[in-house]
Design an enzyme around this catalytic site. Structure first.
Site, short mmCIF file in Angstrom:
data_model
loop_
_atom_site.label_atom_id
_atom_site.label_comp_id
_atom_site.label_asym_id
_atom_site.label_seq_id
_atom_site.Cartn_x
_atom_site.Cartn_y
_atom_site.Cartn_z
N ARG A 48 -10.91 -9.30 -11.74
CA ARG A 48 -10.64 -10.45 -11.01
C ARG A 48 -11.45 -10.81 -9.92
O ARG A 48 -11.46 -10.24 -8.89
CB ARG A 48 -9.20 -10.43 -10.53
CG ARG A 48 -8.04 -10.26 -11.60
CD ARG A 48 -6.46 -10.52 -10.81
NE ARG A 48 -5.66 -10.82 -11.97
CZ ARG A 48 -4.95 -9.91 -12.29
NH1 ARG A 48 -5.33 -8.63 -12.09
NH2 ARG A 48 -3.73 -10.37 -13.28
N CYS A 68 -5.17 -8.57 -21.11
CA CYS A 68 -5.32 -8.25 -19.84
C CYS A 68 -4.07 -8.47 -18.82
O CYS A 68 -3.92 -8.52 -17.64
CB CYS A 68 -6.71 -8.64 -19.09
SG CYS A 68 -6.79 -10.35 -19.17
N ARG A 108 -14.20 -11.54 -15.20
CA ARG A 108 -13.79 -13.11 -15.21
C ARG A 108 -14.47 -13.78 -14.05
O ARG A 108 -14.56 -13.62 -12.94
CB ARG A 108 -12.22 -13.09 -15.02
CG ARG A 108 -11.50 -14.37 -14.98
CD ARG A 108 -10.09 -14.19 -14.92
NE ARG A 108 -9.69 -13.83 -13.68
CZ ARG A 108 -8.30 -13.65 -13.65
NH1 ARG A 108 -7.48 -14.00 -14.72
NH2 ARG A 108 -7.80 -13.41 -12.37
N HIS A 143 0.83 -1.10 0.20
CA HIS A 143 -0.10 0.09 -0.14
C HIS A 143 0.96 1.27 0.23
O HIS A 143 0.75 2.32 -0.56
CB HIS A 143 -0.95 -0.04 1.34
CG HIS A 143 -2.32 -0.64 0.86
ND1 HIS A 143 -3.15 -1.38 1.84
CD2 HIS A 143 -3.30 -0.41 -0.58
CE1 HIS A 143 -4.19 -1.48 1.23
NE2 HIS A 143 -3.98 -1.34 -0.14
N ASN A 197 0.52 -13.04 -18.38
CA ASN A 197 1.19 -13.76 -17.36
C ASN A 197 1.31 -14.91 -17.21
O ASN A 197 2.19 -15.70 -17.13
CB ASN A 197 0.25 -13.19 -15.90
CG ASN A 197 0.36 -11.73 -15.71
OD1 ASN A 197 0.64 -10.64 -16.63
ND2 ASN A 197 -0.60 -10.99 -15.14
N ASP A 198 0.24 -15.62 -17.59
CA ASP A 198 0.04 -17.33 -17.74
C ASP A 198 0.56 -17.46 -19.03
O ASP A 198 1.54 -18.48 -19.04
CB ASP A 198 -1.24 -17.80 -17.47
CG ASP A 198 -1.46 -17.90 -15.95
OD1 ASP A 198 -0.41 -18.12 -15.26
OD2 ASP A 198 -2.63 -17.49 -15.40
N ARG A 215 6.12 -18.29 -13.46
CA ARG A 215 5.97 -16.99 -13.41
C ARG A 215 6.57 -16.48 -11.99
O ARG A 215 6.95 -15.32 -11.84
CB ARG A 215 4.67 -16.36 -13.76
CG ARG A 215 3.68 -16.84 -12.89
CD ARG A 215 2.27 -16.56 -13.42
NE ARG A 215 1.59 -15.52 -12.77
CZ ARG A 215 0.24 -15.12 -13.02
NH1 ARG A 215 -0.49 -15.68 -13.87
NH2 ARG A 215 -0.35 -14.14 -12.38
N GLU A 238 -4.63 -18.09 -22.48
CA GLU A 238 -3.36 -18.05 -21.50
C GLU A 238 -2.89 -19.29 -21.27
O GLU A 238 -1.79 -19.70 -20.47
CB GLU A 238 -3.95 -17.40 -20.24
CG GLU A 238 -5.02 -18.06 -19.57
CD GLU A 238 -5.48 -17.82 -18.01
OE1 GLU A 238 -4.90 -16.77 -17.57
OE2 GLU A 238 -6.45 -17.85 -17.52
C1 PEP Z 1 -2.88 -13.38 -16.97
O1 PEP Z 1 -2.55 -14.68 -16.65
O2 PEP Z 1 -2.17 -12.79 -17.68
C2 PEP Z 1 -4.01 -12.70 -16.23
C3 PEP Z 1 -4.32 -11.58 -16.53
O3 PEP Z 1 -4.43 -13.51 -15.05
P1 PEP Z 1 -3.85 -13.72 -13.67
O4 PEP Z 1 -2.55 -12.95 -13.40
O5 PEP Z 1 -4.77 -13.55 -12.48
O6 PEP Z 1 -3.40 -15.20 -13.63
MG MG Z 2 -3.79 -15.99 -15.70
#
Ligand code: PEP
Ligand code: MG
Length: 567
Positions: free
Chosen positions: A294, A500, A330, A187, A452-453, A463, A429
């Site tokens: 999310r 995203c 989502r 924060h 990200n995934d 990751r 993803e």
């Molecule tokens: C992703 O996987 O890119 C994503 C946006 O979802 P999360 O980071 O919640 O897995």
């Molecule tokens: Mg993801």
């Protein structure tokens, strides 16, 4: 002599100032055991201290939206019955005095939070630490040192800064801060970003290296603190600061503009959110919509699976707050690193490849139906879209879609309104969803790439694993080719693709992603104006040519160099 120290970039920007060394007052916790007849008195002291701090937090005068959000998050922690029950039990069953009971409870909470395998939740440990300090000051009758009365142009150096310290800073006087401890998602860092103040965290032992009073430059963009800089360096930074100021002024005027390229391609620049507070911030920052809500945080903050009704209220409110703008929600993405207190996940060797997200939802259909019903009902109030995460097989999407169809039929019978054209898309993803994109697009109204995934599954690189962090790169040509393929397939089908994952908020990559054909960017609210500014000043066709050159690279480093050189 000039000294240079590196830290984690908590908040970008540049400033020149004088160092101010901030030491928190040492508090010695009274370790005296109490007598039976003192129990009520001691518990009363704690209750008074907590209430007095809650009163202080309720004074919202002159506070920014982010400060208000943190004050309400802290009030919630203070009012959590588990927190007060734990303290009460230590006083009444273990005969600890109020200070000891508070100190131990905070230490336990911090310990529990620090072990959570999720950056966002782990950083909430510092919020517990913060309320611990503040309630202890009240108990001891100490007026804490604050940062509200420093000299103009101060750069605060401290072992750590709590969210309260940061939010009490006088931003006309403090131009930046650097701390030994802390993470990028704390924060404290978030406040620095909303105050638009350069900040560095995780600097090791900076608070023992400086005396205070030295001239210094804080560079939040490079993660650098330069103590006693040379005249040349000062002059160079003065020029950079002037350019930064001019750029900020331009960005302010851009945030509410439409992001249309010079050759006329309209791009959506949206935000990722986890709750309604995030949504408020996203709207203030000029988002065109929400590309990822999310919902797992709703589940993680509950003591049982949230009901259809309680979810409906949140989704409806979010939908209404956005009016005609798109809100992509989502469905539950739990499992992997995100657990639930009230549900026993099976013990798995590879939870990231295990019982999670849509797999779990299709297995626990009653639970999933409650969420889908809440979503379909909320669709009556605005531009809501549903997004299914972690799909690998076409039948997962088909099954989710047919559950939505069943729900629509039920709602028709019950006379409950919903949007008949409700869009359902998927997060791309997994490698399978990329390779099968041409089949998925038949059943998906849109794609949103979760880099990200996608990056971890495409490259087989965890990751969250620091040992191989240098292998985890969104700029790997394999990832970029996957992105291009997904976008092309959706366009051939007359549909659109957003992104995203965090790559969408990487402003170095904006032109490249534009060139790959991305239709929607969704990420951090703080980056919206900058992304819009880049898009408005770019030509999509020209960037498409650049993207083709990049796609021909063999190595990540080549891509990174090309992107750096490309203006
Ligand atoms: C992703 O996987 O890119 C994503 C946006 O979802 P999360 O980071 O919640 O897995
Ligand atoms: Mg993801």
């Amino acid at each position: 002599m000039t000294e240079r120290y590196e830290g984690l970039k908590a908040s970008g920007g540049l400033a020149i100032g004088n160092l101010y060394l901030f030491n928190r007052e040492e508090v010695v916790v009274d370790d005296r055991k109490i007598k039976e007849d003192e129990k009520d008195l001691e518990f009363g002291k704690i209750k008074d201290a907590i209430n007095s701090y809650i009163d202080q937090l309720s004074n919202m005068e002159g506070k920014s939206e982010a400060q208000k959000n943190i004050a309400s998050a802290h009030t919630e922690l203070l009012q959590d019955p588990y927190f007060t029950d734990t303290i009460e039990s230590k006083i009444k069953n273990e005969l600890k005095n109020s200070e000891m009971a508070l100190d131990e409870t905070i230490k336990e909470m911090v310990e529990i939070m620090s072990q959570i395998d999720d950056d966002y939740l782990r950083e909430r440990a510092s919020d517990y630490q913060d309320i611990g300090f503040q309630v202890m000051y009240k108990l001891k009758g100490i007026t804490p040192k604050d940062l509200a009365h420093l000299e103009k142009g101060s750069i605060v150096i401290s072992k750590e800064l709590t969210p309260s310290d940061t939010s009490n800073m006088n931003k006309d006087a403090v131009v930046g801060f650097a701390t030994d401890l802390g993470g990028k998602t704390s924060h404290t860092s978030i406040i620095a970003q909303t105050l638009d103040m350069p900040a560095l965290v995780g600097m090791g032992d900076i608070s023992t290296k400086v005396k205070g009073g030295e001239r210094a430059i804080i560079d939040g963009n490079q993660g650098l603190l330069i103590v006693n800089p040379s005249e040349e360096e000062l002059t160079r930074y003065e020029v950079l600061i002037k350019e930064q100021k001019e750029r900020k002024e331009r960005l302010k005027s851009v945030k509410d503009s439409e992001a249309i390229t010079k050759d006329g391609k309209k791009i959506e620049v949206s935000a990722n959110i986890g709750n309604l507070e995030d949504l408020k911030l996203a709207i203030e920052n000029g988002c065109d919509g929400v590309g990822l809500f999310r919902t797992e945080f709703l589940y993680m903050q509950s003591s049982d699976f949230p009901t259809e009704e309680s979810q409906f209220e949140v989704y409806k409110q979010a939908t209404q707050m956005l009016g005609e703008k798109s809100l992509i929600i989502r469905t539950l993405d739990i499992g992997g690193d995100k657990g639930l207190d009230y549900f026993d996940f099976p013990n798995e060797e590879n939870p990231f490849l295990g019982y999670r997200a849509i797999r779990l939802c299709l297995d626990k259909k009653d639970m999933f139906r409650a969420q889908l019903r809440a979503l379909v009902r909320a669709s009556a109030f605005g531009n809501l879209k549903i997004m299914i995460p972690f799909v690998v097989n076409i039948d997962e999407l088909k099954e989710a879609r047919s559950m939505v169809e069943e729900i629509k039929a039920e709602l028709d019978k019950e006379g409950i309104a919903y949007n008949k054209d409700l869009d359902i898309g998927i997060m791309v993803e997994t490698s399978s969803s990329v390779i099968m994109a041409d089949k998925f697009i038949k059943y998906a109204d849109f794609f949103s790439i979760g880099t990200n995934d996608l990056t971890q599954y495409t490259l087989a690189v965890d990751r969250g694993n620091e040992n191989i962090a240098d292998l985890y790169s969104n700029y790997n040509p394999a990832v970029l080719r996957a992105i291009k393929h997904v976008i092309d397939v959706s366009h051939q089908a007359g549909k659109w693709t957003g992104m995203c994952g965090a790559f969408a908020s990487d402003t170095e990559a904006t032109k490249l992603l534009l060139g790959l054909g991305l239709d929607e960017f969704s990420g951090s609210s703080a980056k919206i104006a900058e992304i819009k500014d880049t898009i408005i000043n770019s030509n999509q066709e020209k960037e498409a040519e650049f993207a083709l050159t990049v796609l021909d690279c063999e190595l990540t480093e080549e891509v990174e160099n090309l992107v750096k050189e490309h203006k």
